[in-house]
Design an enzyme around this catalytic site. Structure first.
Site, PDB file in Angstrom:
ATOM      1  N   CYS A  68      -4.490 202.106  -8.149  1.00 44.49           N
ATOM      2  CA  CYS A  68      -5.644 202.605  -7.731  1.00 44.49           C
ATOM      3  C   CYS A  68      -5.952 204.162  -8.290  1.00 44.49           C
ATOM      4  CB  CYS A  68      -5.311 203.106  -6.243  1.00 44.49           C
ATOM      5  SG  CYS A  68      -6.712 203.716  -5.213  1.00 44.49           S
ATOM      6  N   CYS A  72      -4.369 210.270  -3.823  1.00 41.48           N
ATOM      7  CA  CYS A  72      -3.695 210.574  -2.444  1.00 41.48           C
ATOM      8  C   CYS A  72      -1.991 210.658  -2.669  1.00 41.48           C
ATOM      9  CB  CYS A  72      -3.928 209.186  -1.468  1.00 41.48           C
ATOM     10  SG  CYS A  72      -5.641 208.717  -1.604  1.00 41.48           S
ATOM     11  N   CYS A  75       0.808 208.220  -1.647  1.00 38.43           N
ATOM     12  CA  CYS A  75       0.531 206.643  -1.698  1.00 38.43           C
ATOM     13  C   CYS A  75       1.171 206.272  -2.970  1.00 38.43           C
ATOM     14  CB  CYS A  75      -0.962 206.527  -1.767  1.00 38.43           C
ATOM     15  SG  CYS A  75      -1.277 204.665  -2.183  1.00 38.43           S
ATOM     16  N   CYS A 112      -5.084 192.448   9.441  1.00 43.31           N
ATOM     17  CA  CYS A 112      -5.623 193.759   8.606  1.00 43.31           C
ATOM     18  C   CYS A 112      -5.480 193.383   7.155  1.00 43.31           C
ATOM     19  CB  CYS A 112      -4.833 194.802   9.079  1.00 43.31           C
ATOM     20  SG  CYS A 112      -5.313 195.225  10.895  1.00 43.31           S
ATOM     21  N   CYS A 143      -9.652 192.942  10.537  1.00 44.08           N
ATOM     22  CA  CYS A 143      -9.789 194.101  10.217  1.00 44.08           C
ATOM     23  C   CYS A 143      -9.507 194.187   8.667  1.00 44.08           C
ATOM     24  CB  CYS A 143      -8.661 195.104  10.651  1.00 44.08           C
ATOM     25  SG  CYS A 143      -8.678 196.691  10.364  1.00 44.08           S
ATOM     26  N   CYS A 203     -11.697 201.800  13.020  1.00 45.96           N
ATOM     27  CA  CYS A 203     -10.036 202.067  13.003  1.00 45.96           C
ATOM     28  C   CYS A 203      -9.935 203.365  12.270  1.00 45.96           C
ATOM     29  CB  CYS A 203      -9.314 200.979  12.538  1.00 45.96           C
ATOM     30  SG  CYS A 203      -7.644 201.200  12.562  1.00 45.96           S
ATOM     31  N   ARG A 275      -2.278 203.503  17.689  1.00 44.43           N
ATOM     32  CA  ARG A 275      -1.389 202.611  16.993  1.00 44.43           C
ATOM     33  C   ARG A 275      -0.091 203.498  16.611  1.00 44.43           C
ATOM     34  NH1 ARG A 275      -3.970 199.563  13.201  1.00 44.43           N
ATOM     35  NH2 ARG A 275      -4.521 198.222  15.007  1.00 44.43           N
TER      36      ARG A 275
HETATM   37  N1  SAM Z   1      -7.384 202.272  -0.478  1.00 42.30           N
HETATM   38  C1  SAM Z   1      -7.912 202.413   0.820  1.00 42.30           C
HETATM   39  C2  SAM Z   1      -8.067 203.643   1.078  1.00 42.30           C
HETATM   40  O1  SAM Z   1      -7.304 204.518   0.905  1.00 42.30           O
HETATM   41  O2  SAM Z   1      -9.198 203.899   2.097  1.00 42.30           O
HETATM   42  C3  SAM Z   1      -7.293 201.472   1.649  1.00 42.30           C
HETATM   43  C4  SAM Z   1      -5.701 201.534   2.090  1.00 42.30           C
HETATM   44  S1  SAM Z   1      -4.845 202.883   2.245  1.00 42.30           S
HETATM   45  C5  SAM Z   1      -3.165 202.616   1.820  1.00 42.30           C
HETATM   46  C6  SAM Z   1      -4.986 202.973   3.962  1.00 42.30           C
HETATM   47  C7  SAM Z   1      -4.191 204.095   4.842  1.00 42.30           C
HETATM   48  O3  SAM Z   1      -2.978 203.858   4.644  1.00 42.30           O
HETATM   49  C8  SAM Z   1      -4.240 205.552   4.130  1.00 42.30           C
HETATM   50  O4  SAM Z   1      -5.625 206.064   4.491  1.00 42.30           O
HETATM   51  C9  SAM Z   1      -3.102 206.306   4.872  1.00 42.30           C
HETATM   52  O5  SAM Z   1      -3.641 206.711   6.026  1.00 42.30           O
HETATM   53  C10 SAM Z   1      -2.196 205.218   4.988  1.00 42.30           C
HETATM   54  N2  SAM Z   1      -0.791 205.099   4.071  1.00 42.30           N
HETATM   55  C11 SAM Z   1      -0.956 205.152   2.769  1.00 42.30           C
HETATM   56  N3  SAM Z   1       0.366 205.199   2.139  1.00 42.30           N
HETATM   57  C12 SAM Z   1       0.845 205.885   3.383  1.00 42.30           C
HETATM   58  C13 SAM Z   1       2.545 206.438   3.744  1.00 42.30           C
HETATM   59  N4  SAM Z   1       3.216 206.596   2.397  1.00 42.30           N
HETATM   60  N5  SAM Z   1       2.716 206.718   4.756  1.00 42.30           N
HETATM   61  C14 SAM Z   1       1.853 206.682   5.756  1.00 42.30           C
HETATM   62  N6  SAM Z   1       0.579 206.282   5.673  1.00 42.30           N
HETATM   63  C15 SAM Z   1       0.233 205.822   4.470  1.00 42.30           C
HETATM   64 FE1  SF4 Z   2      -5.969 204.289  -3.279  1.00 46.09          FE
HETATM   65 FE2  SF4 Z   2      -3.459 204.676  -1.912  1.00 46.09          FE
HETATM   66 FE3  SF4 Z   2      -5.568 206.518  -1.807  1.00 46.09          FE
HETATM   67 FE4  SF4 Z   2      -5.739 204.080  -0.805  1.00 46.09          FE
HETATM   68  S1  SF4 Z   2      -4.337 205.637   0.067  1.00 46.09           S
HETATM   69  S2  SF4 Z   2      -7.227 205.301  -2.243  1.00 46.09           S
HETATM   70  S3  SF4 Z   2      -4.888 202.774  -2.083  1.00 46.09           S
HETATM   71  S4  SF4 Z   2      -4.219 205.807  -3.563  1.00 46.09           S
END
Ligand code: SAM
Ligand code: SF4
Ligand code: DTB
Length: 360
Positions: A68, A72, A75, A112, A143, A203, A275
């Protein structure tokens, strides 16, 4: 027998009598209540709007994993960090539908689908629309969480039958730039607007335990509760510390502070499903039970989240049994009655036995 899944709780009136002008001070006043008073207040609010012994269960599937472009800091799927996840291209529609069928047989009512994208590209849309249609046909709620959506993409997803779109605010506006720099907080609000205008349910929640301050948790919850209407579903994620990410070594959040977040979210968003989302693998049964007592009434069910672990299904079945929790009422079209199902009834059904054992 066909069982179509319809939430027992009426959420059409989600906006009635709801406060949308929370200040951070007011939210902090809730956080500062003595723990027992806060829990009592949360449970009281919870019982006004929900059956306190029902929990909604969703199953998560990563339909496109890793690589990606976003940054973030929590992530595992960001291309910027060296993590040990297996990158995967967009899954075939058939494979997604197989996973959805399995989730249904295991007793899940919502499926989801998540993709590691900044936003879906035009070329991806036909495939994700097929996935929505197929999952819907199985009688599951749908979802997706695919990153930012344009107005047009939101309409396409809604027309295909998508019930919910997940897009988290993640953290407070004040803490936001410490966590993500490749898209703005306003970008997130714009996507939520597009989802809402297209007629889908929202959500949206966030992550706690990322080293944020108390005010940040209050500010995040104020942002969510001041959305009009409030999101129907509010995932509260406890950070899963993924090796290789910048937040892998952050200090643990105190368990009571996490439970307080659930309770405050419940009080502020009384008609939303709250949730108990990522992070359950690091919680013991007592802590999860306390979260349900604080008003959490939805979980992810299935041994995997997107890339991280989730509790094994047999552990969740055992926990629900111990606590006398049923999965949220579903509507049986044939018998025209609402049925509260126990997870183990679905998962231990003779014909699903192999699924139950394979899932362990
Ligand atoms: N890439 C898309 C986005 O970021 O909008 C969708 C998938 S993203 C993984 C969805 C959500 O998962 C993130 O916004 C975050 O809140 C949650 N998430 C991701 N990694 C996480 C982690 N290590 N611990 C807790 N929540 C996490
Ligand atoms: Fe990409 Fe992870 Fe951020 Fe979603 S949360 S945009 S998968 S880096
Ligand atoms: C949400 O709030 N939590 C889910 C879902 N929405 C997409 C994702 C949790 C991801 C946990 C880390 C992982 O599996 O990589």
């Amino acid at each position: 027998m066909t069982i179509s899944m319809t939430p027992s709780t009426k959420i059409s009136s989600i906006n009635d009598d709801i406060k949308h002008n929370w200040t951070i001070n007011e939210v902090n006043d809730l956080f500062n209540l003595p723990f027992n008073d806060l829990m009592f207040k949360a449970q009281t609010v919870h019982r006004q709007h929900f059956n306190a012994n029902e929990v909604q269960v969703s199953t998560l599937l990563s339909i496109k994993t890793g690589a990606c472009p976003e940054d973030c800091k929590y992530c595992s799927q960001s291309a910027r960090y060296k993590t040990d996840i297996e990158k995967e291209r967009l899954m075939e529609v058939e494979k997604v539908l197989e996973a959805a069928q399995k989730a249904k047989q295991m007793g899940s009512t919502r499926f989801c689908m998540g993709a590691a994208w900044r936003n879906p590209k035009a070329r991806d849309m036909p495939y994700v629309l097929e996935m929505v249609k197929g999952v819907k046909e199985l009688g599951l709620e749908t979802c997706m969480t695919l990153g930012m959506l344009s107005e047009d993409q939101a309409h396409q997803l809604q027309s295909a039958g998508l019930d919910y779109y997940n897009h988290n605010l993640d953290t407070s506006p004040e803490n936001y730039n410490n966590i993500i720099t490749t898209r703005t907080f306003q970008d997130r609000l714009d996507t939520l607007d597009n989802v809402r205008s297209a007629g889908m349910k929202v959500c949206s929640g966030g992550i706690v335990g990322m080293g944020e301050g108390i005010n940040d948790r209050a500010s995040l919850l104020a942002q969510l509760a001041n959305l009009k209407p409030q999101p129907e579903s509010v995932p509260i994620n406890m950070l899963v510390k993924m090796e290789g990410t910048p937040l892998s070594d952050v200090d643990d959040l105190d368990s009571f502070d996490f439970v307080r977040c659930i309770a405050v979210a419940r009080i502020m968003m009384p008609k939303s499903h709250v949730r108990l989302s990522a992070g359950r693998s690091a919680m013991n049964e007592q802590m999860q039970a306390m979260c349900f007592l604080a008003g959490a009434n939805s979980i992810f069910y299935g041994c995997k989240l997107l890339t991280a672990e989730n509790p094994e299904t047999n552990h969740d079945i055992a926990l629900f049994e111990k606590l006398g929790i049923n999965t949220e009422t579903v509507f049986d079209n044939n018998n025209e009655q609402e049925v509260a199902k126990k997870l183990h009834t679905a998962a231990l059904d003779k014909e699903n036995e192999h699924l139950f054992y394979n899932a362990q």
